[in-house]
Enzyme design. Sequence first.
Site, PDB file in Angstrom:
ATOM      1  N   GLY A  93      -4.471   3.253  -5.941  1.00  0.00           N
ATOM      2  CA  GLY A  93      -4.992   1.919  -6.276  1.00  0.00           C
ATOM      3  C   GLY A  93      -4.010   0.961  -6.908  1.00  0.00           C
ATOM      4  N   SER A 127       6.171   1.881 -11.540  1.00  0.00           N
ATOM      5  CA  SER A 127       4.961   2.347 -10.858  1.00  0.00           C
ATOM      6  C   SER A 127       3.758   2.249 -11.792  1.00  0.00           C
ATOM      7  CB  SER A 127       5.170   3.807 -10.454  1.00  0.00           C
ATOM      8  OG  SER A 127       3.963   4.375 -10.001  1.00  0.00           O
ATOM      9  N   SER A 128       2.588   2.333 -11.191  1.00  0.00           N
ATOM     10  CA  SER A 128       1.357   2.420 -11.995  1.00  0.00           C
ATOM     11  C   SER A 128       0.695   3.788 -11.850  1.00  0.00           C
ATOM     12  CB  SER A 128       0.357   1.354 -11.541  1.00  0.00           C
ATOM     13  OG  SER A 128       0.895   0.089 -11.716  1.00  0.00           O
ATOM     14  N   THR A 148       3.085   8.617  -3.193  1.00  0.00           N
ATOM     15  CA  THR A 148       2.727   7.421  -2.442  1.00  0.00           C
ATOM     16  C   THR A 148       3.826   6.994  -1.477  1.00  0.00           C
ATOM     17  OG1 THR A 148       1.928   5.133  -2.723  1.00  0.00           O
ATOM     18  CG2 THR A 148       3.696   5.828  -4.159  1.00  0.00           C
ATOM     19  N   ASP A 204       7.705  -2.664  -5.119  1.00  0.00           N
ATOM     20  CA  ASP A 204       7.228  -2.495  -6.499  1.00  0.00           C
ATOM     21  C   ASP A 204       8.210  -3.029  -7.539  1.00  0.00           C
ATOM     22  OD1 ASP A 204       4.716  -1.532  -6.012  1.00  0.00           O
ATOM     23  OD2 ASP A 204       5.134   0.549  -6.516  1.00  0.00           O
ATOM     24  N   THR A 259      -1.932   5.325  -1.843  1.00  0.00           N
ATOM     25  CA  THR A 259      -1.360   6.309  -2.780  1.00  0.00           C
ATOM     26  C   THR A 259      -2.369   7.431  -2.760  1.00  0.00           C
ATOM     27  OG1 THR A 259      -0.214   4.723  -4.226  1.00  0.00           O
ATOM     28  CG2 THR A 259      -0.910   6.769  -5.280  1.00  0.00           C
ATOM     29  N   GLU A 303       8.486   1.087  -0.796  1.00  0.00           N
ATOM     30  CA  GLU A 303       8.330   1.059  -2.255  1.00  0.00           C
ATOM     31  C   GLU A 303       9.193   0.007  -2.936  1.00  0.00           C
ATOM     32  OE1 GLU A 303       5.539   2.619  -4.217  1.00  0.00           O
ATOM     33  OE2 GLU A 303       6.262   4.136  -2.824  1.00  0.00           O
TER      34      GLU A 303
END
Length: 570
Positions: A471, A450-451, A397, A421, A379, A418
Amino acid sequence: MRKSGNSHLLCFILFLFFLQIQTTLLGQGRRPVRVKNGMVVSTSRYASEIGKQVLTDGGNAIDAAVATAFALAVTWPSAGNLGGGGFLVYHRSDGDVTTFDFREKAPLVATERMFLSEDGKIRNASNHEGILAVGVPGTVAGLYAAHKKYGNTNWKKLVEPAYKLAKKGFPLTWGLHDGFKYHKDDWLQYPSSTKIFLKPDSSLYQPGERWVQRDHAATLKRIMKKGRDGFYKGKTADLIMDYMQKHNGLITHEDLEKYQPVEREPVHGTYRDFDIYAMGPPSSGGVVLAEMLNILEGYDLAAMGHNSAKYLHFITEAMRRAYADRARYLGDPDFSTDMPLAKLLSKEYAAYLRTTISETEASISDSITFNDVYESPETTHFSVIDASGNMVSLTYTLEYPYGSRMIVEGAGFLLNNEMGDFNPMPGTTDSRGYIGTEPNLIEPEKRMLSSMTPTIVAKNGIPIMAVGSPGGRTIINTVLQVVLNVLEFDMNIAKAVEAPRIHHQWLPDVTRMEDWGFSPDTQRLYKDYGHNLKIRWRQGAVMGIYKNTEEDIIYGASDSRSSDGAAVGY
Ligand code: GLY
Protein backbone atom coordinates in the site's frame (compact mmCIF):
# COMPACT_ATOMS: atom_id res chain seq x y z
CA MET A 1 8.81 -42.94 -13.60
CA ARG A 2 8.84 -39.45 -15.01
CA LYS A 3 5.21 -39.65 -16.08
CA SER A 4 4.07 -40.69 -12.66
CA GLY A 5 6.11 -37.82 -11.07
CA ASN A 6 4.35 -35.38 -13.38
CA SER A 7 0.92 -36.75 -12.63
CA HIS A 8 1.61 -36.47 -8.89
CA LEU A 9 2.58 -32.88 -9.37
CA LEU A 10 -0.57 -32.22 -11.40
CA CYS A 11 -2.71 -33.80 -8.68
CA PHE A 12 -0.97 -31.67 -6.09
CA ILE A 13 -1.59 -28.54 -8.13
CA LEU A 14 -5.25 -29.42 -8.63
CA PHE A 15 -5.50 -30.06 -4.90
CA LEU A 16 -4.05 -26.61 -4.19
CA PHE A 17 -6.52 -25.08 -6.64
CA PHE A 18 -9.37 -26.86 -4.89
CA LEU A 19 -8.10 -25.61 -1.53
CA GLN A 20 -7.93 -22.13 -2.94
CA ILE A 21 -11.58 -22.24 -3.98
CA GLN A 22 -12.40 -23.54 -0.50
CA THR A 23 -10.53 -20.66 1.07
CA THR A 24 -12.22 -18.14 -1.16
CA LEU A 25 -15.55 -19.47 0.02
CA LEU A 26 -14.73 -20.16 3.64
CA GLY A 27 -11.63 -18.24 4.58
CA GLN A 28 -12.89 -14.69 4.50
CA GLY A 29 -14.41 -13.11 7.52
CA ARG A 30 -13.58 -12.58 11.10
CA ARG A 31 -12.53 -16.04 12.22
CA PRO A 32 -8.80 -16.76 12.09
CA VAL A 33 -7.26 -20.04 11.02
CA ARG A 34 -6.05 -21.93 14.12
CA VAL A 35 -3.06 -24.27 14.32
CA LYS A 36 -0.67 -25.61 16.92
CA ASN A 37 2.75 -25.74 15.29
CA GLY A 38 3.62 -23.37 12.49
CA MET A 39 2.05 -21.17 9.87
CA VAL A 40 2.65 -19.07 6.77
CA VAL A 41 0.24 -16.30 5.74
CA SER A 42 0.85 -14.80 2.30
CA THR A 43 -0.97 -13.27 -0.67
CA SER A 44 -0.88 -16.58 -2.55
CA ARG A 45 -2.14 -19.95 -1.35
CA TYR A 46 0.43 -21.70 -3.54
CA ALA A 47 3.22 -19.80 -1.79
CA SER A 48 1.76 -20.29 1.70
CA GLU A 49 1.53 -24.04 1.05
CA ILE A 50 5.15 -24.17 -0.06
CA GLY A 51 6.29 -22.27 3.03
CA LYS A 52 4.25 -24.51 5.28
CA GLN A 53 5.76 -27.61 3.70
CA VAL A 54 9.22 -26.31 4.57
CA LEU A 55 8.05 -25.94 8.19
CA THR A 56 6.61 -29.44 8.37
CA ASP A 57 9.88 -30.76 6.92
CA GLY A 58 11.67 -29.26 9.91
CA GLY A 59 12.72 -25.93 8.46
CA ASN A 60 12.72 -22.83 10.62
CA ALA A 61 10.90 -19.55 10.02
CA ILE A 62 13.75 -18.14 7.91
CA ASP A 63 13.78 -21.24 5.70
CA ALA A 64 10.03 -20.99 5.20
CA ALA A 65 10.29 -17.27 4.48
CA VAL A 66 12.93 -17.87 1.79
CA ALA A 67 10.83 -20.58 0.11
CA THR A 68 7.68 -18.46 0.33
CA ALA A 69 9.42 -15.43 -1.14
CA PHE A 70 10.74 -17.40 -4.13
CA ALA A 71 7.31 -18.99 -4.62
CA LEU A 72 5.58 -15.60 -4.56
CA ALA A 73 7.88 -14.42 -7.35
CA VAL A 74 6.24 -17.15 -9.46
CA THR A 75 2.67 -17.14 -8.15
CA TRP A 76 2.14 -13.45 -7.28
CA PRO A 77 4.32 -11.60 -9.78
CA SER A 78 2.66 -8.22 -9.31
CA ALA A 79 4.76 -7.85 -6.18
CA GLY A 80 6.50 -11.14 -5.37
CA ASN A 81 9.84 -10.82 -7.08
CA LEU A 82 13.42 -11.61 -7.94
CA GLY A 83 13.96 -8.18 -9.51
CA GLY A 84 12.87 -5.95 -6.62
CA GLY A 85 13.73 -5.52 -2.97
CA GLY A 86 12.40 -5.43 0.55
CA PHE A 87 12.85 -5.94 4.27
CA LEU A 88 12.75 -8.87 6.67
CA VAL A 89 12.26 -8.71 10.45
CA TYR A 90 13.23 -11.83 12.39
CA HIS A 91 12.33 -12.34 16.05
CA ARG A 92 13.66 -15.55 17.50
CA SER A 93 11.88 -17.31 20.30
CA ASP A 94 14.99 -16.77 22.47
CA GLY A 95 14.37 -13.02 22.33
CA ASP A 96 16.94 -11.97 19.70
CA VAL A 97 15.63 -9.66 17.00
CA THR A 98 17.30 -8.63 13.77
CA THR A 99 16.39 -7.31 10.34
CA PHE A 100 17.65 -7.62 6.79
CA ASP A 101 17.56 -4.65 4.47
CA PHE A 102 17.58 -5.73 0.83
CA ARG A 103 16.16 -2.53 -0.58
CA GLU A 104 17.13 -1.69 -4.16
CA LYS A 105 19.89 0.84 -4.77
CA ALA A 106 20.40 3.62 -7.29
CA PRO A 107 22.87 2.60 -10.00
CA LEU A 108 26.44 3.91 -9.79
CA VAL A 109 25.86 6.46 -12.54
CA ALA A 110 22.59 7.81 -11.08
CA THR A 111 22.43 11.54 -10.45
CA GLU A 112 20.27 13.79 -8.32
CA ARG A 113 18.53 15.34 -11.33
CA MET A 114 18.53 12.32 -13.63
CA PHE A 115 14.76 12.43 -14.22
CA LEU A 116 14.54 16.16 -14.92
CA SER A 117 14.51 17.96 -18.21
CA GLU A 118 16.05 21.41 -18.65
CA ASP A 119 12.97 23.18 -17.31
CA GLY A 120 13.37 21.25 -14.05
CA LYS A 121 10.29 19.10 -14.60
CA ILE A 122 10.19 15.33 -14.61
CA ARG A 123 10.71 13.99 -18.13
CA ASN A 124 7.75 11.83 -19.19
CA ALA A 125 7.19 10.31 -15.74
CA SER A 126 10.60 8.69 -16.26
CA ASN A 127 11.16 8.20 -12.51
CA HIS A 128 8.34 5.66 -12.60
CA GLU A 129 8.09 4.59 -16.24
CA GLY A 130 10.76 3.01 -18.40
CA ILE A 131 14.22 1.63 -17.93
CA LEU A 132 15.69 4.51 -15.90
CA ALA A 133 13.21 3.77 -13.11
CA VAL A 134 14.86 0.42 -12.41
CA GLY A 135 16.89 0.19 -9.20
CA VAL A 136 19.58 -2.43 -8.59
CA PRO A 137 17.61 -5.45 -7.30
CA GLY A 138 18.18 -6.71 -3.76
CA THR A 139 15.78 -9.61 -3.20
CA VAL A 140 17.96 -12.59 -4.09
CA ALA A 141 20.96 -11.23 -2.16
CA GLY A 142 18.76 -10.47 0.85
CA LEU A 143 17.16 -13.90 0.99
CA TYR A 144 20.55 -15.52 0.50
CA ALA A 145 22.14 -13.53 3.32
CA ALA A 146 19.28 -14.22 5.77
CA HIS A 147 19.40 -17.92 4.94
CA LYS A 148 23.18 -18.11 5.20
CA LYS A 149 23.12 -16.67 8.71
CA TYR A 150 19.92 -18.10 10.16
CA GLY A 151 18.56 -20.85 7.91
CA ASN A 152 18.94 -24.55 8.58
CA THR A 153 17.51 -26.17 5.46
CA ASN A 154 19.55 -26.77 2.34
CA TRP A 155 19.24 -23.73 0.03
CA LYS A 156 18.39 -25.88 -2.97
CA LYS A 157 15.35 -27.30 -1.20
CA LEU A 158 14.03 -23.80 -0.61
CA VAL A 159 14.30 -22.57 -4.20
CA GLU A 160 13.25 -25.85 -5.82
CA PRO A 161 9.47 -25.63 -5.18
CA ALA A 162 9.32 -22.23 -6.90
CA TYR A 163 11.45 -23.58 -9.75
CA LYS A 164 9.08 -26.52 -10.20
CA LEU A 165 5.98 -24.35 -10.12
CA ALA A 166 7.46 -22.06 -12.76
CA LYS A 167 8.57 -24.99 -14.93
CA LYS A 168 5.43 -27.12 -14.75
CA GLY A 169 3.02 -24.25 -14.36
CA PHE A 170 -0.04 -24.00 -12.16
CA PRO A 171 -3.71 -23.19 -12.68
CA LEU A 172 -4.15 -19.46 -13.01
CA THR A 173 -6.17 -17.88 -10.21
CA TRP A 174 -8.89 -15.30 -10.72
CA GLY A 175 -6.69 -12.76 -9.00
CA LEU A 176 -3.83 -13.30 -11.48
CA HIS A 177 -6.22 -13.33 -14.41
CA ASP A 178 -7.66 -9.98 -13.34
CA GLY A 179 -4.19 -8.49 -13.00
CA PHE A 180 -2.99 -9.76 -16.38
CA LYS A 181 -6.14 -8.42 -17.99
CA TYR A 182 -5.89 -5.01 -16.36
CA HIS A 183 -2.29 -4.65 -17.56
CA LYS A 184 -2.75 -6.06 -21.06
CA ASP A 185 -1.66 -2.80 -22.71
CA ASP A 186 1.48 -2.79 -20.58
CA TRP A 187 2.42 -6.28 -21.74
CA LEU A 188 1.89 -5.29 -25.34
CA GLN A 189 4.41 -2.43 -24.92
CA TYR A 190 7.23 -4.85 -24.16
CA PRO A 191 7.67 -7.95 -26.37
CA SER A 192 9.54 -9.79 -23.60
CA SER A 193 6.52 -9.27 -21.31
CA THR A 194 3.92 -10.05 -23.98
CA LYS A 195 5.45 -13.52 -24.28
CA ILE A 196 5.07 -14.22 -20.58
CA PHE A 197 1.71 -12.73 -19.67
CA LEU A 198 -0.25 -13.38 -22.87
CA LYS A 199 -0.77 -16.42 -25.03
CA PRO A 200 0.99 -16.60 -28.43
CA ASP A 201 -2.11 -15.10 -30.10
CA SER A 202 -2.05 -12.26 -27.49
CA SER A 203 -5.20 -13.49 -25.80
CA LEU A 204 -5.45 -13.80 -22.03
CA TYR A 205 -4.88 -16.89 -19.93
CA GLN A 206 -8.17 -17.83 -18.31
CA PRO A 207 -8.69 -18.78 -14.66
CA GLY A 208 -7.86 -22.45 -14.20
CA GLU A 209 -5.59 -22.62 -17.26
CA ARG A 210 -2.03 -23.72 -16.61
CA TRP A 211 0.46 -20.84 -16.65
CA VAL A 212 4.04 -21.89 -17.32
CA GLN A 213 7.13 -19.63 -16.91
CA ARG A 214 10.07 -21.47 -18.52
CA ASP A 215 12.63 -18.64 -18.55
CA HIS A 216 11.76 -17.80 -14.97
CA ALA A 217 12.29 -21.46 -14.08
CA ALA A 218 15.72 -21.40 -15.72
CA THR A 219 16.70 -18.34 -13.67
CA LEU A 220 15.45 -20.01 -10.49
CA LYS A 221 17.49 -23.08 -11.38
CA ARG A 222 20.64 -20.98 -11.61
CA ILE A 223 19.81 -19.39 -8.22
CA MET A 224 19.07 -22.84 -6.82
CA LYS A 225 22.50 -24.11 -7.91
CA LYS A 226 24.67 -21.05 -7.32
CA GLY A 227 22.92 -19.01 -4.64
CA ARG A 228 23.24 -15.25 -5.04
CA ASP A 229 25.79 -15.71 -7.83
CA GLY A 230 23.06 -17.35 -9.88
CA PHE A 231 21.48 -13.92 -10.11
CA TYR A 232 24.23 -11.31 -9.76
CA LYS A 233 26.81 -13.11 -11.93
CA GLY A 234 26.89 -15.42 -14.93
CA LYS A 235 24.00 -15.95 -17.29
CA THR A 236 21.29 -14.10 -15.33
CA ALA A 237 23.52 -11.05 -14.93
CA ASP A 238 24.40 -11.23 -18.63
CA LEU A 239 20.72 -11.33 -19.57
CA ILE A 240 20.06 -8.29 -17.37
CA MET A 241 22.98 -6.52 -19.07
CA ASP A 242 21.70 -7.40 -22.54
CA TYR A 243 18.33 -5.96 -21.61
CA MET A 244 19.90 -2.81 -20.13
CA GLN A 245 22.05 -2.24 -23.20
CA LYS A 246 19.19 -2.81 -25.62
CA HIS A 247 16.99 -0.29 -23.76
CA ASN A 248 19.69 2.23 -22.70
CA GLY A 249 19.45 1.30 -19.03
CA LEU A 250 21.98 2.30 -16.39
CA ILE A 251 22.62 -0.86 -14.41
CA THR A 252 26.01 -2.48 -15.04
CA HIS A 253 27.73 -5.70 -14.06
CA GLU A 254 29.55 -3.66 -11.43
CA ASP A 255 26.22 -2.55 -9.91
CA LEU A 256 25.09 -6.14 -9.65
CA GLU A 257 28.32 -7.48 -8.21
CA LYS A 258 28.59 -4.66 -5.67
CA TYR A 259 25.05 -5.04 -4.36
CA GLN A 260 25.06 -6.07 -0.69
CA PRO A 261 22.10 -6.43 1.67
CA VAL A 262 22.61 -5.19 5.22
CA GLU A 263 21.69 -6.82 8.50
CA ARG A 264 20.50 -3.96 10.70
CA GLU A 265 19.20 -3.41 14.21
CA PRO A 266 15.42 -3.23 14.24
CA VAL A 267 13.58 -0.11 15.26
CA HIS A 268 12.34 -0.80 18.77
CA GLY A 269 9.33 0.92 20.28
CA THR A 270 6.93 0.04 23.06
CA TYR A 271 3.19 0.29 23.41
CA ARG A 272 2.08 -0.22 27.00
CA ASP A 273 3.72 -3.53 27.98
CA PHE A 274 4.29 -4.69 24.41
CA ASP A 275 7.52 -4.40 22.42
CA ILE A 276 7.23 -3.32 18.80
CA TYR A 277 10.00 -4.33 16.41
CA ALA A 278 9.96 -2.99 12.89
CA MET A 279 12.15 -1.88 10.03
CA GLY A 280 14.35 1.16 10.38
CA PRO A 281 15.66 3.40 7.59
CA PRO A 282 15.84 3.14 4.64
CA SER A 283 12.29 2.22 5.45
CA SER A 284 10.35 4.91 7.20
CA GLY A 285 7.91 2.27 8.43
CA GLY A 286 9.33 1.44 11.84
CA VAL A 287 10.11 5.00 12.92
CA VAL A 288 6.74 6.40 11.83
CA LEU A 289 4.86 3.47 13.39
CA ALA A 290 6.68 3.77 16.72
CA GLU A 291 6.26 7.55 16.76
CA MET A 292 2.50 7.24 16.17
CA LEU A 293 2.15 4.56 18.85
CA ASN A 294 4.08 6.73 21.32
CA ILE A 295 1.73 9.64 20.68
CA LEU A 296 -1.39 7.48 20.92
CA GLU A 297 -0.29 5.70 24.10
CA GLY A 298 -1.12 8.91 25.94
CA TYR A 299 -4.86 8.64 25.19
CA ASP A 300 -7.53 6.24 26.36
CA LEU A 301 -8.31 4.99 22.87
CA ALA A 302 -10.41 2.03 24.04
CA ALA A 303 -12.75 4.39 25.88
CA MET A 304 -13.26 6.40 22.67
CA GLY A 305 -14.58 3.30 20.90
CA HIS A 306 -13.14 1.58 17.85
CA ASN A 307 -13.42 3.74 14.71
CA SER A 308 -15.50 6.36 16.51
CA ALA A 309 -15.09 9.87 15.10
CA LYS A 310 -13.09 10.83 18.19
CA TYR A 311 -10.71 7.88 17.80
CA LEU A 312 -10.28 8.65 14.10
CA HIS A 313 -9.52 12.30 14.94
CA PHE A 314 -6.72 11.36 17.34
CA ILE A 315 -5.13 8.77 15.09
CA THR A 316 -5.27 11.25 12.19
CA GLU A 317 -3.41 13.83 14.25
CA ALA A 318 -0.74 11.25 15.14
CA MET A 319 -0.42 10.29 11.46
CA ARG A 320 -0.10 13.92 10.37
CA ARG A 321 2.78 14.60 12.73
CA ALA A 322 4.73 11.38 12.18
CA TYR A 323 4.45 11.64 8.38
CA ALA A 324 5.72 15.22 8.49
CA ASP A 325 8.80 13.93 10.33
CA ARG A 326 9.12 11.16 7.76
CA ALA A 327 9.40 13.69 4.93
CA ARG A 328 11.71 15.96 6.87
CA TYR A 329 14.23 13.55 8.26
CA LEU A 330 14.26 10.05 6.82
CA GLY A 331 16.40 8.48 4.11
CA ASP A 332 19.11 5.87 3.61
CA PRO A 333 21.13 5.67 6.87
CA ASP A 334 24.31 4.97 4.90
CA PHE A 335 23.96 8.50 3.48
CA SER A 336 21.92 10.46 6.02
CA THR A 337 23.96 9.99 9.15
CA ASP A 338 22.27 12.79 11.11
CA MET A 339 18.71 11.44 11.29
CA PRO A 340 17.40 12.26 14.82
CA LEU A 341 16.08 8.74 15.39
CA ALA A 342 16.48 8.78 19.18
CA LYS A 343 14.36 11.90 19.38
CA LEU A 344 11.68 10.66 16.95
CA LEU A 345 11.37 7.43 18.92
CA SER A 346 11.31 8.98 22.37
CA LYS A 347 8.33 9.15 24.71
CA GLU A 348 9.28 12.77 25.58
CA TYR A 349 8.95 13.88 21.98
CA ALA A 350 5.60 12.09 21.72
CA ALA A 351 4.45 13.87 24.90
CA TYR A 352 5.44 17.19 23.35
CA LEU A 353 3.55 16.34 20.12
CA ARG A 354 0.45 15.53 22.17
CA THR A 355 0.50 19.09 23.51
CA THR A 356 0.06 20.29 19.92
CA ILE A 357 -3.05 18.16 19.35
CA SER A 358 -6.44 19.72 20.00
CA GLU A 359 -9.24 17.56 21.42
CA THR A 360 -11.78 19.33 19.28
CA GLU A 361 -10.17 20.59 16.09
CA ALA A 362 -8.08 19.18 13.27
CA SER A 363 -4.66 20.76 12.75
CA ILE A 364 -3.65 22.09 9.36
CA SER A 365 -0.74 20.27 7.76
CA ASP A 366 0.76 23.21 5.96
CA SER A 367 -0.13 26.26 3.95
CA ILE A 368 1.07 24.46 0.84
CA THR A 369 -1.66 22.61 -1.02
CA PHE A 370 -0.67 19.25 -2.38
CA ASN A 371 -2.33 17.30 -5.10
CA ASP A 372 -2.89 13.66 -4.41
CA VAL A 373 0.38 11.85 -4.78
CA TYR A 374 0.28 8.43 -3.27
CA GLU A 375 2.67 5.58 -3.79
CA SER A 376 1.36 2.55 -5.55
CA PRO A 377 -0.86 0.07 -3.75
CA GLU A 378 1.24 -2.94 -4.74
CA THR A 379 3.95 -4.69 -2.67
CA THR A 380 3.35 -7.88 -0.80
CA HIS A 381 3.74 -8.97 2.80
CA PHE A 382 3.88 -12.37 4.46
CA SER A 383 4.24 -13.62 8.02
CA VAL A 384 5.74 -16.87 9.28
CA ILE A 385 5.95 -18.70 12.60
CA ASP A 386 7.75 -21.99 13.10
CA ALA A 387 7.35 -24.78 15.65
CA SER A 388 9.89 -23.15 17.99
CA GLY A 389 7.98 -19.89 17.99
CA ASN A 390 10.46 -17.95 15.80
CA MET A 391 8.68 -15.34 13.70
CA VAL A 392 9.46 -13.66 10.38
CA SER A 393 7.69 -10.61 9.02
CA LEU A 394 8.73 -9.88 5.42
CA THR A 395 7.57 -7.22 2.98
CA TYR A 396 9.04 -6.89 -0.53
CA THR A 397 8.05 -5.11 -3.69
CA LEU A 398 8.59 -4.09 -7.28
CA GLU A 399 6.99 -0.67 -6.47
CA TYR A 400 4.11 -0.45 -9.01
CA PRO A 401 1.99 -3.55 -9.65
CA TYR A 402 4.35 -5.65 -11.82
CA GLY A 403 7.03 -2.96 -11.29
CA SER A 404 8.41 -1.58 -14.55
CA ARG A 405 6.26 -4.18 -16.37
CA MET A 406 9.48 -5.14 -18.17
CA ILE A 407 10.42 -8.80 -18.18
CA VAL A 408 14.15 -9.37 -18.67
CA GLU A 409 14.29 -11.10 -22.05
CA GLY A 410 15.30 -14.73 -21.58
CA ALA A 411 15.33 -14.50 -17.77
CA GLY A 412 11.59 -14.43 -17.23
CA PHE A 413 11.37 -12.08 -14.25
CA LEU A 414 10.14 -8.52 -13.87
CA LEU A 415 12.31 -5.50 -13.11
CA ASN A 416 11.27 -3.02 -10.44
CA ASN A 417 10.56 0.69 -10.92
CA GLU A 418 11.70 1.57 -7.43
CA MET A 419 13.70 4.68 -8.44
CA GLY A 420 10.30 6.38 -8.26
CA ASP A 421 10.50 6.22 -4.46
CA PHE A 422 13.30 8.83 -4.43
CA ASN A 423 12.45 12.51 -4.17
CA PRO A 424 12.85 13.40 -7.86
CA MET A 425 13.05 17.19 -7.73
CA PRO A 426 15.63 18.55 -5.28
CA GLY A 427 14.18 21.34 -3.18
CA THR A 428 10.79 21.19 -4.84
CA THR A 429 7.94 20.57 -2.47
CA ASP A 430 5.07 21.99 -4.41
CA SER A 431 1.46 21.85 -5.51
CA ARG A 432 2.16 19.05 -7.94
CA GLY A 433 2.58 16.87 -4.91
CA TYR A 434 6.31 16.28 -4.82
CA ILE A 435 8.48 16.15 -1.77
CA GLY A 436 11.98 17.44 -2.50
CA THR A 437 13.58 17.15 0.92
CA GLU A 438 17.27 16.33 1.11
CA PRO A 439 17.50 12.94 2.89
CA ASN A 440 15.78 11.10 0.05
CA LEU A 441 17.42 12.72 -2.99
CA ILE A 442 19.07 10.44 -5.54
CA GLU A 443 22.73 9.52 -5.10
CA PRO A 444 24.73 6.64 -6.58
CA GLU A 445 24.29 3.43 -4.56
CA LYS A 446 21.73 5.05 -2.25
CA ARG A 447 18.58 3.20 -1.18
CA MET A 448 15.31 5.01 -1.83
CA LEU A 449 13.09 5.69 1.18
CA SER A 450 10.39 3.09 1.68
CA SER A 451 7.19 2.83 3.69
CA MET A 452 7.29 -0.93 4.05
CA THR A 453 6.52 -1.88 7.64
CA PRO A 454 7.11 -5.54 8.40
CA THR A 455 6.44 -5.60 12.14
CA ILE A 456 6.67 -8.03 15.04
CA VAL A 457 5.03 -7.43 18.41
CA ALA A 458 6.49 -9.19 21.44
CA LYS A 459 5.61 -9.55 25.08
CA ASN A 460 8.15 -10.50 27.73
CA GLY A 461 10.67 -11.28 24.99
CA ILE A 462 8.38 -13.68 23.15
CA PRO A 463 7.14 -12.80 19.65
CA ILE A 464 3.33 -12.85 19.58
CA MET A 465 2.29 -11.08 16.40
CA ALA A 466 3.67 -10.58 12.89
CA VAL A 467 1.94 -8.19 10.49
CA GLY A 468 2.57 -6.08 7.41
CA SER A 469 0.84 -4.89 4.29
CA PRO A 470 1.22 -3.51 0.79
CA GLY A 471 0.00 0.00 0.00
CA GLY A 472 2.86 2.50 -0.48
CA ARG A 473 2.68 5.24 2.13
CA THR A 474 -0.60 3.83 3.47
CA ILE A 475 1.29 0.76 4.73
CA ILE A 476 2.41 2.36 7.97
CA ASN A 477 -1.11 3.51 8.84
CA THR A 478 -2.55 0.12 7.94
CA VAL A 479 -0.12 -1.60 10.29
CA LEU A 480 -0.80 1.00 13.00
CA GLN A 481 -4.52 0.32 12.92
CA VAL A 482 -4.14 -3.46 12.90
CA VAL A 483 -1.72 -3.31 15.85
CA LEU A 484 -4.16 -1.08 17.77
CA ASN A 485 -7.08 -3.33 16.85
CA VAL A 486 -5.32 -6.22 18.60
CA LEU A 487 -3.49 -4.51 21.47
CA GLU A 488 -6.06 -1.86 22.34
CA PHE A 489 -9.38 -3.26 21.14
CA ASP A 490 -8.73 -6.93 21.84
CA MET A 491 -9.75 -8.10 18.37
CA ASN A 492 -8.70 -11.48 17.10
CA ILE A 493 -6.23 -11.28 14.21
CA ALA A 494 -8.86 -11.92 11.52
CA LYS A 495 -11.16 -9.21 12.77
CA ALA A 496 -8.19 -6.89 13.19
CA VAL A 497 -7.02 -7.27 9.59
CA GLU A 498 -10.55 -6.96 8.17
CA ALA A 499 -11.64 -3.84 10.08
CA PRO A 500 -12.04 -0.75 7.87
CA ARG A 501 -9.24 1.78 8.02
CA ILE A 502 -8.15 5.30 7.18
CA HIS A 503 -5.02 7.04 5.93
CA HIS A 504 -3.54 10.50 6.37
CA GLN A 505 0.02 11.27 5.27
CA TRP A 506 0.52 14.92 6.34
CA LEU A 507 0.32 16.14 2.78
CA PRO A 508 -2.02 16.30 0.99
CA ASP A 509 -4.05 17.37 4.01
CA VAL A 510 -6.81 14.89 3.39
CA THR A 511 -7.97 11.70 5.06
CA ARG A 512 -8.73 8.69 2.89
CA MET A 513 -11.40 6.47 4.39
CA GLU A 514 -12.39 3.05 3.12
CA ASP A 515 -15.81 2.93 1.51
CA TRP A 516 -17.34 0.51 3.99
CA GLY A 517 -17.77 0.24 7.75
CA PHE A 518 -17.89 3.97 8.56
CA SER A 519 -21.44 5.19 9.01
CA PRO A 520 -22.59 8.52 7.56
CA ASP A 521 -22.90 9.75 11.15
CA THR A 522 -19.27 8.88 11.90
CA GLN A 523 -18.17 10.57 8.68
CA ARG A 524 -20.13 13.72 9.54
CA LEU A 525 -18.81 13.87 13.12
CA TYR A 526 -15.27 13.30 11.86
CA LYS A 527 -15.60 16.11 9.32
CA ASP A 528 -16.94 18.36 12.09
CA TYR A 529 -13.42 18.29 13.59
CA GLY A 530 -12.30 20.01 10.39
CA HIS A 531 -10.80 17.00 8.61
CA ASN A 532 -10.97 16.80 4.83
CA LEU A 533 -12.36 13.47 3.78
CA LYS A 534 -12.16 11.38 0.63
CA ILE A 535 -13.57 7.91 0.26
CA ARG A 536 -11.39 5.18 -1.24
CA TRP A 537 -11.97 1.60 -2.26
CA ARG A 538 -9.58 -0.38 -0.10
CA GLN A 539 -6.40 0.11 1.86
CA GLY A 540 -3.72 -2.56 2.02
CA ALA A 541 -3.92 -6.32 2.42
CA VAL A 542 -2.59 -7.51 5.76
CA MET A 543 -1.19 -10.98 6.27
CA GLY A 544 -1.12 -11.52 10.00
CA ILE A 545 -0.19 -14.09 12.63
CA TYR A 546 -0.99 -13.91 16.34
CA LYS A 547 0.21 -16.44 18.87
CA ASN A 548 -1.69 -16.83 22.10
CA THR A 549 1.13 -18.02 24.33
CA GLU A 550 -1.17 -19.04 27.19
CA GLU A 551 -3.28 -21.32 25.00
CA ASP A 552 -0.24 -22.18 22.87
CA ILE A 553 -2.33 -21.69 19.74
CA ILE A 554 -1.34 -19.85 16.57
CA TYR A 555 -4.00 -17.76 14.85
CA GLY A 556 -3.59 -16.47 11.31
CA ALA A 557 -5.55 -14.43 8.81
CA SER A 558 -5.16 -13.25 5.26
CA ASP A 559 -7.00 -10.05 4.54
CA SER A 560 -10.00 -10.50 2.24
CA ARG A 561 -8.81 -7.36 0.43
CA SER A 562 -6.33 -9.77 -1.18
CA SER A 563 -7.83 -12.04 -3.84
CA ASP A 564 -5.47 -15.00 -3.49
CA GLY A 565 -4.19 -14.83 0.09
CA ALA A 566 -4.22 -17.73 2.52
CA ALA A 567 -3.18 -18.63 6.04
CA VAL A 568 -1.80 -22.17 5.97
CA GLY A 569 -0.49 -24.02 8.98
CA TYR A 570 -0.20 -27.36 10.69
N1 GLY B 1 7.57 0.96 -3.09
C1 GLY B 1 6.80 1.11 -1.92
C2 GLY B 1 7.61 1.30 -0.69
O1 GLY B 1 8.77 0.91 -0.66
O2 GLY B 1 7.14 1.85 0.26
